[in-house]
Motif scaffolding. Structure first.
Motif, PDB file in Angstrom:
ATOM      1  N   MET A  75     -15.446  18.790  12.526  1.00 43.54           N
ATOM      2  CA  MET A  75     -16.505  17.243  12.562  1.00 43.54           C
ATOM      3  C   MET A  75     -17.507  17.761  11.833  1.00 43.54           C
ATOM      4  SD  MET A  75     -17.909  14.901  15.874  1.00 43.54           S
ATOM      5  CE  MET A  75     -16.070  16.096  16.736  1.00 43.54           C
ATOM      6  N   SER A  76     -18.595  16.806  10.725  1.00 46.75           N
ATOM      7  CA  SER A  76     -19.293  16.789  10.258  1.00 46.75           C
ATOM      8  C   SER A  76     -20.469  15.956  11.118  1.00 46.75           C
ATOM      9  CB  SER A  76     -19.567  16.489   8.676  1.00 46.75           C
ATOM     10  OG  SER A  76     -19.468  15.470   8.712  1.00 46.75           O
ATOM     11  N   THR A  77     -21.795  16.792  11.266  1.00 48.60           N
ATOM     12  CA  THR A  77     -23.285  16.357  11.566  1.00 48.60           C
ATOM     13  C   THR A  77     -23.223  15.051  10.643  1.00 48.60           C
ATOM     14  OG1 THR A  77     -24.484  17.486  10.445  1.00 48.60           O
ATOM     15  CG2 THR A  77     -24.152  17.683  12.431  1.00 48.60           C
ATOM     16  N   THR A  78     -23.947  14.137  11.395  1.00 51.65           N
ATOM     17  CA  THR A  78     -24.437  13.083  10.366  1.00 51.65           C
ATOM     18  C   THR A  78     -25.196  13.310   9.329  1.00 51.65           C
ATOM     19  OG1 THR A  78     -24.253  11.658  12.384  1.00 51.65           O
ATOM     20  CG2 THR A  78     -25.404  10.032   9.829  1.00 51.65           C
ATOM     21  N   ALA A  99     -14.279   3.731  25.318  1.00 53.34           N
ATOM     22  CA  ALA A  99     -13.986   4.272  24.538  1.00 53.34           C
ATOM     23  C   ALA A  99     -14.660   4.281  23.136  1.00 53.34           C
ATOM     24  CB  ALA A  99     -11.965   4.480  24.246  1.00 53.34           C
ATOM     25  N   ILE A 100     -14.800   2.909  22.599  1.00 52.97           N
ATOM     26  CA  ILE A 100     -15.141   2.778  21.430  1.00 52.97           C
ATOM     27  C   ILE A 100     -16.366   3.096  21.542  1.00 52.97           C
ATOM     28  CG2 ILE A 100     -15.910   1.036  20.306  1.00 52.97           C
ATOM     29  CD1 ILE A 100     -13.297  -0.774  20.786  1.00 52.97           C
ATOM     30  N   ALA A 101     -17.878   2.865  22.446  1.00 52.93           N
ATOM     31  CA  ALA A 101     -18.620   2.718  22.209  1.00 52.93           C
ATOM     32  C   ALA A 101     -18.485   4.288  22.375  1.00 52.93           C
ATOM     33  CB  ALA A 101     -19.141   2.581  23.888  1.00 52.93           C
ATOM     34  N   ALA A 102     -18.212   5.414  23.181  1.00 54.54           N
ATOM     35  CA  ALA A 102     -18.367   6.374  23.079  1.00 54.54           C
ATOM     36  C   ALA A 102     -18.161   7.014  22.032  1.00 54.54           C
ATOM     37  CB  ALA A 102     -17.363   6.859  24.700  1.00 54.54           C
ATOM     38  N   ALA A 103     -17.288   6.627  21.292  1.00 52.27           N
ATOM     39  CA  ALA A 103     -17.009   7.666  19.870  1.00 52.27           C
ATOM     40  C   ALA A 103     -18.052   7.108  19.045  1.00 52.27           C
ATOM     41  CB  ALA A 103     -15.777   6.882  19.668  1.00 52.27           C
ATOM     42  N   ASN A 104     -18.637   6.373  19.253  1.00 49.64           N
ATOM     43  CA  ASN A 104     -20.042   5.738  18.260  1.00 49.64           C
ATOM     44  C   ASN A 104     -20.933   7.035  18.172  1.00 49.64           C
ATOM     45  OD1 ASN A 104     -20.572   4.230  16.775  1.00 49.64           O
ATOM     46  ND2 ASN A 104     -21.771   3.134  17.725  1.00 49.64           N
ATOM     47  N   THR A 105     -21.242   7.686  17.804  1.00 48.50           N
ATOM     48  CA  THR A 105     -21.731   9.078  17.561  1.00 48.50           C
ATOM     49  C   THR A 105     -21.341   9.954  16.335  1.00 48.50           C
ATOM     50  OG1 THR A 105     -20.582  10.562  18.623  1.00 48.50           O
ATOM     51  CG2 THR A 105     -22.386   9.524  20.058  1.00 48.50           C
ATOM     52  N   ASP A 153      -8.767  11.074   9.526  1.00 48.76           N
ATOM     53  CA  ASP A 153      -8.638  12.617   9.041  1.00 48.76           C
ATOM     54  C   ASP A 153     -10.376  12.764  10.321  1.00 48.76           C
ATOM     55  OD1 ASP A 153      -9.222  15.871   8.612  1.00 48.76           O
ATOM     56  OD2 ASP A 153     -10.268  15.163   6.617  1.00 48.76           O
ATOM     57  N   ASP A 154      -9.834  12.304  11.525  1.00 48.14           N
ATOM     58  CA  ASP A 154     -11.050  12.717  12.449  1.00 48.14           C
ATOM     59  C   ASP A 154     -10.734  13.470  13.638  1.00 48.14           C
ATOM     60  OD1 ASP A 154     -10.473  10.467  14.731  1.00 48.14           O
ATOM     61  OD2 ASP A 154     -10.082   9.943  12.458  1.00 48.14           O
ATOM     62  N   PRO A 155     -11.009  14.109  15.012  1.00 49.75           N
ATOM     63  CA  PRO A 155     -10.423  14.083  15.983  1.00 49.75           C
ATOM     64  C   PRO A 155      -9.622  13.687  17.071  1.00 49.75           C
ATOM     65  CG  PRO A 155     -12.480  14.628  15.806  1.00 49.75           C
ATOM     66  CD  PRO A 155     -12.425  14.317  14.067  1.00 49.75           C
ATOM     67  N   TYR A 156     -10.695  12.011  16.729  1.00 51.04           N
ATOM     68  CA  TYR A 156      -9.458  11.166  17.848  1.00 51.04           C
ATOM     69  C   TYR A 156      -8.582  10.600  17.238  1.00 51.04           C
ATOM     70  CZ  TYR A 156     -13.972  10.608  18.897  1.00 51.04           C
ATOM     71  OH  TYR A 156     -15.213  10.801  18.956  1.00 51.04           O
ATOM     72  N   THR A 157      -7.680  10.945  16.117  1.00 50.42           N
ATOM     73  CA  THR A 157      -6.420  10.498  14.272  1.00 50.42           C
ATOM     74  C   THR A 157      -5.366  11.711  15.735  1.00 50.42           C
ATOM     75  OG1 THR A 157      -7.960   8.925  13.515  1.00 50.42           O
ATOM     76  CG2 THR A 157      -5.899   9.641  13.368  1.00 50.42           C
ATOM     77  N   ALA A 158      -6.128  12.470  15.436  1.00 54.93           N
ATOM     78  CA  ALA A 158      -5.748  14.225  15.648  1.00 54.93           C
ATOM     79  C   ALA A 158      -4.855  14.278  17.040  1.00 54.93           C
ATOM     80  CB  ALA A 158      -6.565  15.340  15.090  1.00 54.93           C
ATOM     81  N   ARG A 159      -5.594  13.622  18.121  1.00 51.19           N
ATOM     82  CA  ARG A 159      -5.466  13.703  19.397  1.00 51.19           C
ATOM     83  C   ARG A 159      -4.736  13.034  19.892  1.00 51.19           C
ATOM     84  NH1 ARG A 159      -4.359  14.049  23.868  1.00 51.19           N
ATOM     85  NH2 ARG A 159      -5.721  12.917  25.964  1.00 51.19           N
ATOM     86  N   LEU A 160      -4.849  11.357  19.018  1.00 51.78           N
ATOM     87  CA  LEU A 160      -3.901  10.300  19.205  1.00 51.78           C
ATOM     88  C   LEU A 160      -2.139  10.901  19.160  1.00 51.78           C
ATOM     89  CD1 LEU A 160      -3.297   7.791  19.912  1.00 51.78           C
ATOM     90  CD2 LEU A 160      -3.619   6.911  17.283  1.00 51.78           C
ATOM     91  N   THR A 161      -2.528  11.517  17.301  1.00 54.83           N
ATOM     92  CA  THR A 161      -1.101  11.747  17.301  1.00 54.83           C
ATOM     93  C   THR A 161       0.066  12.963  18.691  1.00 54.83           C
ATOM     94  OG1 THR A 161      -1.619  11.948  14.829  1.00 54.83           O
ATOM     95  CG2 THR A 161       0.381  13.136  15.887  1.00 54.83           C
ATOM     96  N   ALA A 162      -0.853  14.062  19.139  1.00 56.97           N
ATOM     97  CA  ALA A 162      -0.905  15.194  20.062  1.00 56.97           C
ATOM     98  C   ALA A 162      -0.680  14.101  21.187  1.00 56.97           C
ATOM     99  CB  ALA A 162      -2.139  15.799  20.335  1.00 56.97           C
ATOM    100  N   SER A 170      -8.395   4.218  16.100  1.00 57.02           N
ATOM    101  CA  SER A 170      -7.445   5.537  17.376  1.00 57.02           C
ATOM    102  C   SER A 170      -7.909   5.734  18.826  1.00 57.02           C
ATOM    103  CB  SER A 170      -7.487   6.929  16.437  1.00 57.02           C
ATOM    104  OG  SER A 170      -6.587   7.564  15.188  1.00 57.02           O
ATOM    105  N   VAL A 171      -9.025   5.834  18.777  1.00 57.33           N
ATOM    106  CA  VAL A 171      -9.618   5.373  20.767  1.00 57.33           C
ATOM    107  C   VAL A 171      -9.255   4.931  21.699  1.00 57.33           C
ATOM    108  CG1 VAL A 171     -11.374   7.031  19.973  1.00 57.33           C
ATOM    109  CG2 VAL A 171     -11.493   4.581  20.115  1.00 57.33           C
ATOM    110  N   GLN A 172      -8.846   3.742  20.631  1.00 57.74           N
ATOM    111  CA  GLN A 172      -8.217   2.214  21.292  1.00 57.74           C
ATOM    112  C   GLN A 172      -6.927   2.637  22.360  1.00 57.74           C
ATOM    113  OE1 GLN A 172      -8.450  -1.932  20.097  1.00 57.74           O
ATOM    114  NE2 GLN A 172      -9.911  -0.643  18.509  1.00 57.74           N
ATOM    115  N   LEU A 173      -6.211   3.345  21.106  1.00 55.05           N
ATOM    116  CA  LEU A 173      -4.623   3.457  21.773  1.00 55.05           C
ATOM    117  C   LEU A 173      -4.847   4.665  22.642  1.00 55.05           C
ATOM    118  CD1 LEU A 173      -3.300   3.387  17.891  1.00 55.05           C
ATOM    119  CD2 LEU A 173      -2.166   2.236  20.462  1.00 55.05           C
TER     120      LEU A 173
END
Lengths: 358, 358, 358, 358
Positions: A1-4, B23-29, B37-46, B247-250
């Motif tokens: 994850m990159s910073t903005t 969860a959507i709001a929390a991912a908005n950073t 190619d992001d950690p949330y989607t990787a987490r979803l697969t796991a 991904s975070v919704q799921l």
């Protein structure tokens, strides 16, 4: 994850604007009729009609690829040709979505150094198609990208001339407006002026790169053109049941001029970046910087050093007639001036080093 | 706009579960790599791999129609046939999406009174296809809806028998799991047991009806089956750039058993509704109530009175062998017991009136 | 290789009529403009216009499947529904060609015991489609098979009533006339009366089963309907370069009433066969014999004996409401009376044997 | 209608070779099983296997467009890219048939002055596709035209190098052999050598331009590649019921070396035309004359005079790097030496006049 702060790779790596998330949360109350029969979606149509100064039919979808491919599917028969710039997103970045949605129409790319096409470029292909008759796909549509893939912007007069040439041959005119807010912010024209008043029939109205979570829309300025479109969107799986959550994103972007403010900020950051980089030895903009993208040639060693330091951006194919390594830098609604200045400072450090050595 | 309390029309008129919006709001950073190619989607697969007790390939998309049509597009060639129940969503409610995504495969509906199909129903069409050779579409896939469109649920043994029959003839097995959580909650089986351990090859995993904003997923239990799927999703315009928000919704639905708790609640509300209505004169369930849908025959006069009072629900075509007016009632994760009781009370009032008159 | 005399399997196992081969040979002189810009093709259009008593647009193609699928491709959008009898060739024998050519429209089969459909059968599906709105494919066309797959023939009044019902709902009307000559020969009506004067918009005009080598045509009675059709035929690979050889086949069939004479002969042979078989014990026609196909129920032992003796025909699924083994017998323009009599005699021999035993 | 003698417009304006018509007439006896289950079609497979020195699967169809589009449909997924020369028939002359049959694959034209492509030309697009990942269509096939649209011929070594490059990246190799007989006649190589021994996976084997009435074939050298092809041909409407009449055309062409004799004659006529024209002032071949097409630059006044005298041919776009008016002249199996000499004489008359004036 990159910073903005160090990400100049794309405006789609951004988060959503806070107002968009707030709008989603605010709409999360009670049950509502599904599939767009809700007051938020009605409000969106009214808002878009007001903004474009005409009664539009507006169909929200999730992605720009869907918006473009669906829009083209009503402008061309399966045996048609769609003309666009050779770098257009529909030609190169959508994995064949336009061919899929149009049931096999041909996307014909026209070259030019700056991403814009000229009316005269239609002459030869249209004449050839006429000569070839039934053996050739039938010219059906012109698709313009605004702002272009090279970060340049069509002036209203340019769009008018292209639309007039297209209409004279019976072609419909589509505008891929994934970055139309950046174009409008640059031009200072009205949304109406740069679209239907300049001859655009159908617009892909982008919001995702400019603050939405995942929201674009297909806008028909002549509502008769939208015949069958609702069915096409449904069978593509692009009709949300809880449509309110798509509509409120677009409302949050469009209302109170937020889309133009966000885009104007991104453009300003691009200009600031261009101004800063332009002073450095060995650095040159290979396209006019008009929207939120910069295409910059700079020494390979500097590129490597910036990447090594964690800045993110893509190397790019040089435009026709240009040599040397080129990178693309993209700014967004959430790029900060300090991010820009940090990039310029770093580039300056390496460019001067480089200069000293050479 | 209806209030939640009186809406038994569909589980897609619901808002999102609060945890999903959080969860959507929390991912908005900050900025993140786009397109998954992001950690949330990787987490979803796991997370999905853990839940299904096998390494899955999971592809989030926005709608159930997209999930189904995309899933089928890898199970059948364009000249293939997909067998399903005649009321299946893919057969009747997707405006031809499966035909579109498969480039023209044929969806063949098989009848039965309760929404479930039996292995023996495949015999005649498969034999006919074999007799007809090249003139007939080639049998390619079986699609099961779980829970069915009649609110019934396949037991693991039933799915196993169907999958075995399908696999014996080279057909792939798809499960339309728009309401799979309701089925699992009813069965008390594990997610693995009712899917791949019973022979399901590809699952449309529904979340929207059960608390998500707009999130479904295509799940491949044999990852080799997913070859080309990423390209198909992209060219359909179903690849979100800001994938984290899908991904975070799921994740929010699947983690901590929330999907099964939500579905269990919806099922319980349906059972409560069935129990209450079942005591009324002239009221009869025309299907077993196993998930979150009730199909009820009741006097026309009562139906009209309930609608007039502001309750929302649809009249439904009676299943084969049943007569009289039928309505569908759907409960959801946000139906409250007081809502149910109010409906039963009103129905009771009118039914008794009716009874007195007759 | 079977001899002609014992083949009652299909009218497409026939050779070509001698006049067709002669016409091909006669056209084999000198060079001609390709792709239909030749005098033979012009002559065909004039001849067809004369026969149908209106200016038609006629497009020759090679197969009935191509004619049907191309015709439907202009009558329905990809999200459309085409209604037909459940046994229609387009529904069951074309390996999904209509779905391919229409980019995914849905072919909806309607049941009936005799291969014909009734106007009232459209009511329920059209009402259902209207209720379902965007979720359902849009009713777009009605396709009638003349003569039907059960060897029966629509009277002009029946076609008129169906066309009127279709047009009232905005559906176009297609006629699959693979055996239209047999139907006209049976009815004694004019080609115009049974087609456009009864509301047919587009006709697949069959010739291959009736004497051509490989020639069918799509006939538009309203030439405006043909917009884009030439491009569709070309991109399907159905535009012959040496078009003369396709056009002369159709001319040879249509001129001097040959198509109706050939079909009348085939019908007469079918009637002779029916008359002969009808006298035998245990033998029964399960459909009226109106064109050149018989559907006959007869004892299994007799069927086996006939096959063993070298007669060729297919066992057939019994129509709804009929039991017992059914075979299909097809006569053609080159079936001879002695062939028929030999079949009847053989059947008689075995049927009487059978009768004696039972 | 033009006489044969003055028509140099195309090899598809020719009649059929007499042996082809004779073969059709000879096959017109008795009934035969339909759809290719006949002895002629079996004979064709044996003959083609013998000619190509390997067991092939061969599927006759009616047109070259059908052969090409069907062949490509098994080499690329809908999300694939097919690379070819920018003038290839599949790219410019088939009204989008490849896109239709492949359900939307992209045909990517590569430039070169002489109609041939080089292995190195694949490097950049394949690298770009790899960089772009899911956003770009997936490289799937290479299609070579033999002889090319510029009348030039690939040597076996050239085909081998291209096939090796293609296979190294997982691409299948298709050869559009509409004029493969002309290429083989020029090269003197065996059919096997220039096709599968050089890496070609699937061949469109042309016969129509070289003597057939309407007959081409798709030839698979690896029969496993043909999986599903029979269904694709059927659903395209390209499966003749009376298949014998298609198969005998191909047999008549292929047996006794007739295809190569016919093509050799056409090539010799082209060489004679080139030799004659080459002596005239102001006349120049703009491509090597290797097969049966000449591309000639000559004074505009001469072109006009020849057309006025009734000779038929097309003006052509000059190849890259060439200026001046260019015409295409095509010879065929039925061009006679006197036709050629008459053309040269007429051209000579006008060219010398022209020369005298200048």
């Amino acid at each position: 994850m990159s910073t903005t702060g160090r990400n100049f790779g794309s405006d789609n790596t951004t988060p959503a604007a806070p107002e968009v998330i707030e709008a989603i949360a605010a709409a999360n109350t009670g049950s509502l009729h599904a599939y767009g029969d809700d007051p938020y979606t009605a409000r969106l149509t009214a808002l878009a009609s007001e903004l474009f100064e005409t009664d539009v039919a507006i169909y929200p979808v999730t992605t720009g690829t869907a918006a473009n491919a669906l829009a083209l599917s009503v402008l061309t028969p399966p045996y048609g040709a769609v003309y666009c710039h050779e770098t257009a997103h529909i030609a190169t970045d959508e994995c064949g979505a336009p061919e899929f949605y149009t049931a096999g129409a041909k996307i014909v790319g026209l070259p030019s150094p700056d991403g814009k096409i000229l009316p005269a470029q239609l002459d030869a292909p249209l004449r050839h198609a006429a000569d070839m008759g039934v053996h050739h796909v039938r010219p059906a549509a012109l698709s313009l990208t605004q702002a272009t893939e090279w970060g340049t912007v069509y002036a209203p007069g340019e769009v008018q001339a292209l639309s007039a040439a297209a209409h004279a041959h019976g072609l419909g005119v589509h505008m891929d407006g994934a970055r139309i807010a950046n174009a409008i912010a640059h031009l200072g024209s009205s949304p109406a002026e740069i679209t239907w008043r300049s001859g655009v029939d159908v617009l892909s109205l982008g919001a995702t790169k400019n603050g939405a979570m995942a929201a674009e829309a297909v806008v028909f300025f002549d509502r008769a053109r939208a015949e069958g479109f609702a069915a096409r969107r449904k069978r593509a799986g692009h009709l949300w049941s809880k449509m309110r959550f798509l509509s409120v994103q677009l409302i949050a972007c469009l209302e109170a001029g937020r889309w133009l403010r966000n885009a104007g900020h991104a453009n300003a950051m691009a200009a600031r970046l261009a101004a800063g980089l332009g002073l450095l030895p060995g650095v040159r903009m290979v396209q006019p910087v008009q929207a939120n993208e910069l295409f910059v040639t700079l020494p390979d060693r500097v590129i490597e050093a910036l990447l090594a330091e964690g800045f993110e951006f893509y190397r790019w194919t040089a435009p026709a007639g240009t040599s040397g390594p080129v990178i693309r830098l993209v700014t967004s609604f959430c790029t900060e001036a300090t991010d820009v200045d940090a990039f310029v400072a770093a580039a300056g450090r390496y460019a001067v080093d480089q200069d000293a050595r050479s």
